[in-house]
Design an enzyme around this catalytic site. Sequence first.
Site, PDB file in Angstrom:
ATOM      1  CD  GLU A   1      -2.736   1.121   2.560  1.00  0.00           C
ATOM      2  OE1 GLU A   1      -3.597   2.012   2.698  1.00  0.00           O
ATOM      3  OE2 GLU A   1      -2.604   0.184   3.367  1.00  0.00           O
TER       4      GLU A   1
ATOM      5  CE  LYS B   1      -7.616   1.936   2.879  1.00  0.00           C
ATOM      6  NZ  LYS B   1      -6.447   2.147   3.763  1.00  0.00           N
TER       7      LYS B   1
ATOM      8  CB  CYS C   1      -5.479  -1.403   4.037  1.00  0.00           C
ATOM      9  SG  CYS C   1      -4.902  -1.319   5.745  1.00  0.00           S
TER      10      CYS C   1
END
Length: 317
Positions: free
Chosen positions: A44, A131, A165
Amino acid sequence: MTKLNVAVVQAAPVPLDFQGGIDKAVRLAREAVESGAKVVAFGETFLGGYPLWLDEAPGAALWDHPGAKALHRIMLEQAVVANDERLLPLQELADASGAIISIGAHERVRRSLVNNQLTFRPGLPVLDHRKLVPTHGERLIWTRGDGSTLGVHQAEWGRLGSLICWEHWMPLARAAMHNLGEDVHVAAWPTVRESHAIASRRYAMEGRCFVLAAGLVQTRDDLFEGLERVGGDAAARELFEAIPAEVLNRGGSLIAAPDTRVLAQAGEGEETLFAELDLAEVAEGLTNLDTDGHYSRPDVFELTVDTRAKDGVTWNG
């Protein structure tokens, strides 16, 4: 084609210095490709580094904090943008080698920052995944993505997608991705601690796919070095000095099979994991569990995914 060689590059980013991070990523990705990898995954926000100060520096979330403001300015100045020429070496490596390269980056969209997992594909435009929900303190710097970047790449050997994540704890995001039929999934993390490893292996089982859980290695000293590389800032340095620990992201990357077994496991330092995937295991696993097919109940549950880009402003005329 049932066998696929893949790699997870577990490495320290170059915080704040995007060009330095791109140069390092190209070198490491090329090494992995030369070792035979056809999919190469980074963690990430490898480009720019994970913003550790949000979690580790006391006071980083205080209103009008000078160090936090300075770092936000630097990130906006440094972040990649759509069609960024600085990213061409990664695209050229994908084109020349036929490999797919997945790497996280801070991206600037107008005047906001988003967390984007970029997938460089041979002969094709980059595939974005922004995200959907920045977690907790991350909302101080990143805005949210939308459904327009929920997608997969169709390769000659199958389909590849990614989530970032804590998206791996979003049941509906997982269901949407399972519907797209991933064979290989990149799970991008800042570090793969135990709970992240559990989420990654669960995703492999639930989605009947291989999972490349990619984490970073990052220390407080990396933050200081990156800050100096972009010109330094006294307020930002003072914020970093308040971080109590030295080692902050500890790697832990892994490659998991559809039955959750771990094919490769990294330690806490910089290293590249390799594995040969037998893609036949995907279809074999679907014998007893297909969460998007025979193990679903469309007569009871229904999911609608809005894939329209949500820019917030429409100009007419």
